[in-house]
Design an enzyme around this catalytic site. Structure first.
Site, mmCIF file in Angstrom:
data_model
loop_
_atom_site.group_PDB
_atom_site.id
_atom_site.type_symbol
_atom_site.label_atom_id
_atom_site.label_comp_id
_atom_site.label_asym_id
_atom_site.label_seq_id
_atom_site.Cartn_x
_atom_site.Cartn_y
_atom_site.Cartn_z
ATOM 1 N N SER A 87 -6.806 5.414 -0.195
ATOM 2 C CA SER A 87 -6.973 4.122 -0.714
ATOM 3 C C SER A 87 -8.479 3.967 -0.557
ATOM 4 O O SER A 87 -9.053 4.266 0.302
ATOM 5 C CB SER A 87 -6.217 3.071 -0.098
ATOM 6 O OG SER A 87 -4.695 3.275 -0.140
ATOM 7 N N ASP A 107 0.744 -1.282 0.032
ATOM 8 C CA ASP A 107 -0.078 0.063 -0.171
ATOM 9 C C ASP A 107 0.888 1.078 -0.003
ATOM 10 O O ASP A 107 0.287 2.268 -0.144
ATOM 11 C CB ASP A 107 -0.986 -0.018 1.362
ATOM 12 C CG ASP A 107 -1.920 1.071 1.206
ATOM 13 O OD1 ASP A 107 -2.470 1.250 0.301
ATOM 14 O OD2 ASP A 107 -2.106 1.690 2.279
ATOM 15 N N GLN A 136 -4.932 -1.455 -7.006
ATOM 16 C CA GLN A 136 -5.550 -0.551 -6.116
ATOM 17 C C GLN A 136 -5.947 0.601 -6.831
ATOM 18 O O GLN A 136 -5.457 1.193 -7.534
ATOM 19 C CB GLN A 136 -4.323 -0.097 -4.973
ATOM 20 C CG GLN A 136 -4.705 0.714 -3.909
ATOM 21 C CD GLN A 136 -3.900 1.236 -2.993
ATOM 22 O OE1 GLN A 136 -3.487 2.397 -3.241
ATOM 23 N NE2 GLN A 136 -3.636 0.540 -1.887
#
Length: 289
Positions: A229, A206, A279
């Site tokens: 995110s 991430d 993502q």
């Protein structure tokens, strides 16, 4: 070469070691005191994967996860993880994990675990011609010219060592290519537990992938852009160690509507493809006071 930061890695291991408080219910440690207004998304994803993995048979290994970030996490209090044992089969087990703070869901994770099989096998090749990680500057070395501007951010403990193959400084707003290659590893030694290695890579995945969606627009993600995110998916293909160098080959297929899409392939140093990542997140110009 700068020494590794074993204390930061040990703190990450502790952060990922959840406390069982009831059947299928776990409590995470309070987030590190970093002055952030919200919990780092990789922390929530890593802790949720730990919670799910604690409820499956030891011979079942995570092969995929799909997560959604619903609300910003409060770094001042622990996160509660509730696990739903959705399915247990001979080959596959599925878990749904809900992360809760202040009585509300902040994050959900669906993860699938599989008993390993040895059948068909193929993979993409790793990008070639990239510099070795040992020849690239670490965070403190590459950010030293701007350390006063980033104050405590510069001096934070860093359990993940990241080395950019095509680094561009934060004050360079020249539009760049739609890809970015980053070497990373835990910044110290990890125990042999495979679950921990999967969770550390989930945590690290991430850190940089959404940044790639800013490269074509000259954004750095450090103060000039708001980023958050929205969802995160991973597929684990082959065994690896998170304390060995891994190449994160990232690109960005699209950005539109205030959202950026990043994807990445994670390779071991010998070229073995071990994980794939997708993502989507919010990317907007930062609001000025």
């Amino acid at each position: 070469m700068r020494p590794m930061d074993q204390a930061a890695v040990d703190a990450l291991i502790t952060l990922l070691d959840l406390e069982p408080i009831e059947v299928n219910i776990f409590r995470g440690a309070v987030s590190p005191d970093r002055g952030d207004q919200r919990v780092f998304g990789g922390q929530v994803a890593g802790q949720a994967l730990v919670a799910g993995a604690r409820t499956v048979e030891a011979d079942h290994v995570v092969h995929s996860l799909h997560a959604q970030f619903l609300r910003p996490g409060d770094p001042a209090i622990p996160i509660i993880y509730e696990v739903d044992r959705s399915r247990d089969g001979h080959s596959f087990s599925t878990r749904r994990v809900r992360a809760v703070q202040h009585g509300r869901s902040i994050f959900t994770l669906s993860a699938s675990f599989q008993k390993p099989e040895d059948v068909f096998d193929h993979q993409f090749e790793m990008p070639s011609g990239l510099p070795e990680p040992e020849d690239l500057p670490d965070f403190k070395e590459r950010m030293a010219p701007w350390k006063d501007a980033f104050a405590d951010y510069y001096d934070r403990p860093r359990p993940i060592d990241t080395r950019y193959c095509d680094w561009h400084p934060p004050d360079d707003h020249t539009p760049g290519p739609m890809f970015e290659n980053v070497w990373f590893r835990a910044n110290g030694a990890l125990p042999d537990d495979p679950v921990l290695h999967h969770c550390v890579v989930t945590y690290a995945s991430d850190m940089t992938v959404l940044d790639t969606s800013l490269r074509p627009h000259g954004g750095s993600g450090l103060g000039d852009v708001f980023m958050a995110s929205l969802d995160h998916a991973m597929w684990f293909h082959r065994p690896f160690r998170a304390d060995d160098w891994l190449l994160y080959a990232q690109d960005t297929p699209s950005a539109s509507g205030g959202r950026g899409l990043g994807r990445g392939l994670i390779f071991t140093k010998d070229g073995t493809l071990v994980a794939s990542v997708m993502q989507e997140g919010v990317i907007r110009p930062a609001r000025r006071p």
